[in-house]
Write a protein that holds these residues in place. Structure first.
Motif, short mmCIF file in Angstrom:
data_model
loop_
_atom_site.label_atom_id
_atom_site.label_comp_id
_atom_site.label_asym_id
_atom_site.label_seq_id
_atom_site.Cartn_x
_atom_site.Cartn_y
_atom_site.Cartn_z
N GLU A 35 0.82 -1.21 0.00
CA GLU A 35 0.00 0.00 0.00
C GLU A 35 0.86 1.26 0.00
O GLU A 35 0.56 2.24 -0.69
CB GLU A 35 -0.96 0.02 1.21
CG GLU A 35 -2.06 -1.01 1.13
CD GLU A 35 -1.66 -2.39 1.67
OE1 GLU A 35 -0.46 -2.64 1.93
OE2 GLU A 35 -2.55 -3.24 1.79
N GLU A 92 0.87 4.04 -3.10
CA GLU A 92 0.59 5.47 -2.91
C GLU A 92 1.79 6.31 -3.34
O GLU A 92 1.64 7.36 -3.98
CB GLU A 92 0.24 5.77 -1.46
CG GLU A 92 -0.17 7.22 -1.26
CD GLU A 92 -0.71 7.51 0.12
OE1 GLU A 92 -0.55 8.66 0.56
OE2 GLU A 92 -1.28 6.61 0.76
N GLN A 128 1.89 6.41 -7.11
CA GLN A 128 0.76 7.14 -7.68
C GLN A 128 0.90 8.65 -7.49
O GLN A 128 0.70 9.42 -8.42
CB GLN A 128 -0.54 6.65 -7.07
CG GLN A 128 -1.76 7.33 -7.66
CD GLN A 128 -3.05 6.77 -7.10
OE1 GLN A 128 -3.06 6.05 -6.11
NE2 GLN A 128 -4.16 7.10 -7.72
N SER A 129 1.24 9.08 -6.29
CA SER A 129 1.27 10.51 -6.01
C SER A 129 2.66 11.13 -6.14
O SER A 129 2.79 12.33 -6.28
CB SER A 129 0.73 10.79 -4.61
OG SER A 129 1.64 10.30 -3.63
N PHE A 176 5.22 10.39 -0.28
CA PHE A 176 4.56 9.70 0.83
C PHE A 176 5.20 10.23 2.11
O PHE A 176 6.42 10.21 2.25
CB PHE A 176 4.77 8.18 0.72
CG PHE A 176 3.98 7.38 1.72
CD1 PHE A 176 2.68 7.00 1.45
CD2 PHE A 176 4.53 7.02 2.94
CE1 PHE A 176 1.95 6.26 2.37
CE2 PHE A 176 3.82 6.28 3.86
CZ PHE A 176 2.52 5.90 3.58
#
Length: 88
Positions: free
Chosen positions: A43, A47, A50-51, A54
């Protein structure tokens, strides 16, 4: 479809003061940071990819420590927009 590789960086702040500034990391290093912070690796990586960033915040007796993980996709043949216009 071209295959993308990622370049990983870590910045660490202690009470808003940099203690580690954008050190390049391997995927293994990133997984170790996630695991040490009790973040599920699949996870956390999803993230991050994707972004692009983090953030992990740890409260400690002297304040807080923020660890900012960054991932930048680098694919072969891609144009770097910071270098101006170009053709493939």
């Amino acid at each position: 479809m071209s295959k993308s590789a990622y370049r990983y960086l870590v910045t660490r702040l202690a009470n808003n003061e940099p203690t580690i500034a954008s050190l390049e990391q391997t995927i293994g290093d990133i997984k170790a940071v996630l695991a040490a912070s009790n973040v599920p690796i699949p996870e956390g990586l999803a993230e991050l990819h994707q972004s692009g960033t983090f953030k992990i915040v740890d409260d400690v007796p002297t304040g807080k420590i923020e660890t900012i993980l960054m991932a930048r996709a680098e694919s072969a043949g891609a144009i770097d927009p910071s270098r101006g216009k170009g053709a493939l």
